[in-house]
Every structure is written in structure tokens, then in C-alpha cells.
Motif scaffolding. Sequence first.
Motif, mmCIF file in Angstrom:
data_model
loop_
_atom_site.group_PDB
_atom_site.id
_atom_site.type_symbol
_atom_site.label_atom_id
_atom_site.label_comp_id
_atom_site.label_asym_id
_atom_site.label_seq_id
_atom_site.Cartn_x
_atom_site.Cartn_y
_atom_site.Cartn_z
ATOM 1 N N UNK A 1 0.809 -1.216 0.000
ATOM 2 C CA UNK A 1 0.000 0.000 0.000
ATOM 3 C C UNK A 1 0.848 1.274 0.000
ATOM 4 N N UNK A 2 1.973 1.239 0.684
ATOM 5 C CA UNK A 2 2.758 2.457 0.863
ATOM 6 C C UNK A 2 3.971 2.554 -0.061
ATOM 7 N N UNK A 3 4.640 1.450 -0.334
ATOM 8 C CA UNK A 3 5.947 1.537 -0.970
ATOM 9 C C UNK A 3 6.065 0.952 -2.374
ATOM 10 N N UNK A 4 5.439 -0.173 -2.639
ATOM 11 C CA UNK A 4 5.766 -0.941 -3.831
ATOM 12 C C UNK A 4 5.697 -0.127 -5.122
ATOM 13 N N UNK A 5 4.577 0.523 -5.402
ATOM 14 C CA UNK A 5 4.446 1.256 -6.669
ATOM 15 C C UNK A 5 5.424 2.426 -6.738
ATOM 16 N N UNK A 6 5.645 3.115 -5.654
ATOM 17 C CA UNK A 6 6.600 4.229 -5.669
ATOM 18 C C UNK A 6 8.019 3.722 -5.899
ATOM 19 N N UNK A 7 8.373 2.594 -5.294
ATOM 20 C CA UNK A 7 9.690 2.018 -5.532
ATOM 21 C C UNK A 7 9.838 1.586 -6.989
ATOM 22 N N UNK A 8 8.792 1.010 -7.552
ATOM 23 C CA UNK A 8 8.828 0.600 -8.955
ATOM 24 C C UNK A 8 9.070 1.817 -9.836
ATOM 25 N N UNK A 9 8.325 2.879 -9.626
ATOM 26 C CA UNK A 9 8.466 4.074 -10.444
ATOM 27 C C UNK A 9 9.845 4.708 -10.290
ATOM 28 N N UNK A 10 10.351 4.779 -9.066
ATOM 29 C CA UNK A 10 11.664 5.377 -8.848
ATOM 30 C C UNK A 10 12.802 4.478 -9.319
ATOM 31 N N UNK A 11 12.532 3.200 -9.489
ATOM 32 C CA UNK A 11 13.579 2.279 -9.939
ATOM 33 C C UNK A 11 13.827 2.397 -11.436
ATOM 34 N N UNK A 12 12.917 3.062 -12.140
ATOM 35 C CA UNK A 12 13.058 3.197 -13.579
ATOM 36 C C UNK A 12 12.439 2.053 -14.354
ATOM 37 N N UNK A 13 11.777 1.148 -13.659
ATOM 38 C CA UNK A 13 11.126 0.025 -14.342
ATOM 39 C C UNK A 13 9.855 0.519 -15.016
ATOM 40 N N UNK A 14 9.495 -0.156 -16.064
ATOM 41 C CA UNK A 14 8.283 0.174 -16.794
ATOM 42 C C UNK A 14 7.067 -0.364 -16.054
ATOM 43 N N UNK A 15 5.995 0.402 -16.046
ATOM 44 C CA UNK A 15 4.766 -0.087 -15.443
ATOM 45 C C UNK A 15 4.257 -1.321 -16.175
ATOM 46 N N UNK A 16 4.552 -1.418 -17.461
ATOM 47 C CA UNK A 16 4.130 -2.586 -18.235
ATOM 48 C C UNK A 16 4.794 -3.860 -17.710
ATOM 49 N N UNK A 17 5.965 -3.738 -17.091
ATOM 50 C CA UNK A 17 6.642 -4.915 -16.560
ATOM 51 C C UNK A 17 5.915 -5.481 -15.344
#
Length: 160
Positions: free
Chosen positions: A27-43
Motif C-alpha cells: 500500500x505504501x511503498x511498492x508502486x513508488x519504488x517501482x516508479x523510482x527504480x526506472x522500471x516500466x509499469x508494463x513490466x
Amino acid sequence: MMVAEQTELFEKSNDRELIKDVKHFFNRYFMRLVLKSGRSLASLQSPKYDGMPKAPGVSEDRDGKLVEAADCQEVVECALEAFQNMTSVSTLIVWRSLVKHDLDVQIAHDVGYRHSQYSDRKKAAMIEFNYAFAGRLQKRGLQNKHFDFDDYLYQPKSDF
């Protein structure tokens, strides 16, 4: 003859805390970490981890952000690897309920569980993720007892 119960790997008294940590992480971290990691949302369409390195995104301050993105990417990769170490049903339940935010009713229908069975299975799946994720973090030297990743998301403001 007694019906054999699912093997209990975890202490019941600790289950609530583990489940709370997993929910908090997604709820708090996963999506923000994904976005800041440079990974594509499609992944994120599938929790399958292919192990192939991905090219970093282009950025104006590329040098300054590479370390930050690498730290975030380490955590994201640990989460994706954790999914690979889980049973397929647990992966499906955690992924669809906590990442995609699908309705529990639909997930239960798709995996063929009644509501009460699904509720118990979802708890077990979150506990399974907790241990798989903690193991992946520990293997990479990232100790984090309660999955608190504020250090990766918030940079202290400089006094300049």
C-alpha cells in the motif's frame, strides 16, 4: 481419522504483524519504488522475473539519480524474486489483491475457493510473501524487519 491441516510454518501470534507488514509494503511503498527504480509499469503485468538486465531510463540528472534508482531497483527485484519463490496460487492471490487491487470475490472465484477458504488462503499467501521477500532482502544484504523503505523514497533536504 483426523484431517491433516496445512503445515504451520509460522507462529499464530506473529501472523497478524506479518500480514500487516505485507499490506503496508504494497500500500505504501511498492508502486513508488517501482516508479523510482526506472522500471516500466508494463513490466508489472506479470510477477515473472526473467533475470535479464533492463536499460535505465533517460534522465536529465542521470548520474545523480542512478544510485537512487539502483537502490529502489534492488528492493523491487527482491519483491519480484519473492513471487518466483512462492506457490503459484499464493503469487496469484498476493499479486492480484495487493498489486492490481482486484476484488477478493473475483480472485476467489478464479482460484475456486469459497469466501472463508479464500480468506484463510490469502492470509497464508501474505505470510508466504513476507518470508520469501525477507529472504531475498537478506540475501542481498538489505535487512528490513518491517518492510519500511522510506530511506529509499525520501531524500533529506540539503542545507544549501
